[in-house]
Design an enzyme around this catalytic site. Structure first.
Site, mmCIF file in Angstrom:
data_model
loop_
_atom_site.group_PDB
_atom_site.id
_atom_site.type_symbol
_atom_site.label_atom_id
_atom_site.label_comp_id
_atom_site.label_asym_id
_atom_site.label_seq_id
_atom_site.Cartn_x
_atom_site.Cartn_y
_atom_site.Cartn_z
ATOM 1 N N ARG A 1 0.951 -1.150 0.010
ATOM 2 C CA ARG A 1 0.115 0.129 -0.035
ATOM 3 C C ARG A 1 0.878 1.214 -0.100
ATOM 4 N NH1 ARG A 1 -1.213 1.797 4.806
ATOM 5 N NH2 ARG A 1 -1.986 -0.181 5.374
ATOM 6 N N TYR B 1 -16.599 16.607 -14.655
ATOM 7 C CA TYR B 1 -16.960 15.298 -14.666
ATOM 8 C C TYR B 1 -18.105 14.960 -13.803
ATOM 9 C CZ TYR B 1 -17.012 10.036 -13.899
ATOM 10 O OH TYR B 1 -17.434 8.773 -13.455
ATOM 11 N N ASP C 1 -7.532 18.860 -13.796
ATOM 12 C CA ASP C 1 -7.770 17.650 -14.171
ATOM 13 C C ASP C 1 -7.633 17.602 -15.534
ATOM 14 O OD1 ASP C 1 -9.173 15.439 -15.355
ATOM 15 O OD2 ASP C 1 -10.883 15.286 -13.709
ATOM 16 N N LYS D 1 -8.559 6.516 -18.992
ATOM 17 C CA LYS D 1 -8.794 7.032 -20.290
ATOM 18 C C LYS D 1 -7.680 7.319 -21.221
ATOM 19 C CE LYS D 1 -12.860 7.967 -18.497
ATOM 20 N NZ LYS D 1 -12.585 8.078 -17.086
HETATM 21 N N1 PLP Z 1 -11.960 13.353 -14.650
HETATM 22 C C1 PLP Z 1 -12.592 13.007 -15.779
HETATM 23 C C2 PLP Z 1 -12.515 14.169 -16.569
HETATM 24 C C3 PLP Z 1 -13.221 12.106 -16.145
HETATM 25 O O1 PLP Z 1 -13.855 11.957 -17.495
HETATM 26 C C4 PLP Z 1 -13.570 10.999 -15.286
HETATM 27 C C5 PLP Z 1 -14.213 9.624 -15.543
HETATM 28 O O2 PLP Z 1 -15.046 9.796 -16.631
HETATM 29 C C6 PLP Z 1 -12.833 11.093 -14.045
HETATM 30 C C7 PLP Z 1 -12.108 12.066 -13.563
HETATM 31 C C8 PLP Z 1 -12.909 9.736 -12.936
HETATM 32 O O3 PLP Z 1 -12.074 9.102 -13.340
HETATM 33 P P1 PLP Z 1 -12.199 7.490 -12.913
HETATM 34 O O4 PLP Z 1 -13.481 7.016 -13.963
HETATM 35 O O5 PLP Z 1 -10.995 6.611 -13.507
HETATM 36 O O6 PLP Z 1 -12.692 7.339 -11.670
#
Ligand code: PLP
Length: 385
Positions: free
Chosen positions: A46, A98, A170, A195
């Site tokens: 961890r 998101y 992000d 992604k």
């Molecule tokens: N940030 C963005 C821009 C996203 O599109 C997503 C998921 O679609 C996330 C964060 C969250 O990521 P995760 O699905 O890997 O938890």
């Protein structure tokens, strides 16, 4: 080292013990200590694992951070970043983030005593008026999910620094291949590595890095304390994915440009959202702060045409959540990825029920356009009928 090279040779790119050109999957939870506290740098997985460490070093190198962190998902990374703050702290958040981030903020973090103000960070004039004495950070996406709004990251970071705030970006949609927020003044960068970084729809993962060694120490503490770490197998798959990020992003962008041209000239399409379009309000800033416009395209069908009927008629393009993979993925944010946002809030930020989000994959563009064409013809003729 140029970026395309760093994607392959950055971080820990081979196994020092054996010379293997790929870091092995260290499938272990613990490590033998020669004496109490005497070990080879790893105590418990961890806290640290060599396969995870390799991908953590890689994100650090390609984003230009001081330390990298890999999480079980982008959301686990987001949660760990927000855990830097304490009850009563206030954070300014972009209005088109998101849906899962919105859910985390509204259903979890607010309950724990953090407070938030939502603003459109692509309009710089909204930021300073939202700053309160207890404000600690600005959190934004650029391009945003799903409207592909562009925020001037350097300008936001300057405002934030003036008020002693942390800027968190992000960077999932742009990827470090096209945009490096730390070089623009941001303090923390976050990725849903599920992604483009992974790139093949085969893992769920999150990556975080920071340019600030004090913040790095705190995130390292929280990563270990909260425990939402990425396992060794997924760390290995993620590192393999990142090696081809450069050529994939070049190809995604080329295909996206062809799709945008097709959609922008189609009678059944009301509006196309893509930062590469000169008509996009953020086009000039995107040109300034990114080296490419990416593979995400959103669009609205003409009034009266059903987005649901359209996406369900597609044959090659896969109807699915997620994005950034070799295969094209399409979805309706209001009904899928952003369904957890109440309709009123969604519409306030401009996400209409008929908006379609298209993650343009690496198939032949001609085949993708043929699929779009047959589905658009179908929904257009259904309306006429
Ligand atoms: N940030 C963005 C821009 C996203 O599109 C997503 C998921 O679609 C996330 C964060 C969250 O990521 P995760 O699905 O890997 O938890």
């Amino acid at each position: 080292m140029n970026l395309k090279t760093a994607l392959i040779h950055g971080g820990v790119s081979r196994d020092k013990a054996t010379g293997a050109v790929n870091v092995p999957i260290y499938q272990t939870s613990t490590y033998k200590q020669e004496k109490v506290g005497v070990h080879k740098g790893f105590e418990y997985s961890r806290t640290g694992n060599p396969t995870r460490f390799a991908v953590e070093e890689l994100i650090k190198d390609i984003e230009g951070g001081v330390k990298g962190f890999a999480f079980a998902s982008g959301s686990a990374g987001t949660h760990t970043i927000f855990s830097l703050f304490s009850q009563g702290d206030h954070i300014i958040v972009g209005d088109d983030v998101y849906g899962g981030t919105y859910r985390l903020i509204n259903s979890v973090l607010k309950r724990l005593g953090l407070t938030f103000t939502v603003v459109d960070t692509s309009d710089l004039t909204t930021i300073e008026p939202a700053i309160l004495p207890e404000t600690k950070a600005v959190f934004l996406e650029s391009p945003t999910n799903p409207l592909l709004k562009i925020t001037d990251i350097q300008a936001v970071a300057e405002i934030a620094k003036k008020h002693d705030l942390i800027t968190i970006v992000d960077n999932t949609f742009a990827t470090p291949y096209h945009q490096r927020p730390l070089t623009l003044g941001a303090d923390i960068v976050l990725h849903s590595a599920s992604k483009y970084l992974g790139g093949h729809s085969d893992i769920v993962a999150g990556l975080v890095t920071t340019s600030d060694s004090q913040i790095a120490e705190q995130i390292g503490f929280l990563q270990n304390a909260i425990g939402g770490i990425l396992g060794p197998q997924d760390s290995w798959i993620l590192q393999r994915g990142i090696k081809t990020l450069g050529i994939r992003m070049d190809a995604h962008e080329k295909n996206a440009a062809a799709i945008v041209e097709y959609l922008d000239n189609h009678a059944a399409i009301e509006k196309v959202y893509y930062p590469g379009l000169e008509s996009h309000v953020g086009h000039e800033i995107a040109k300034k702060q990114t080296s490419g416009f990416g593979g995400m395209v959103s669009f609205e069908l003409k009034e009266g045409l059903s987005a649901k009927a359209f996406v369900e008629k597609l044959e090659l393009i896969t109807l699915a959540e997620s994005l950034g993979a070799v295969e094209s993925l399409i979805e309706i944010p209001a009904l899928m990825t952003h369904g957890s946002i109440p309709k009123e809030d969604r519409e306030k930020s401009g996400v209409k029920d008929e908006l379609v989000r298209f993650s343009v994959g690496l198939e032949d563009a001609e085949d993708l356009i043929a699929d779009l064409e047959q589905a658009l013809t179908h929904v257009s003729s259904s309306m006429e009928g």
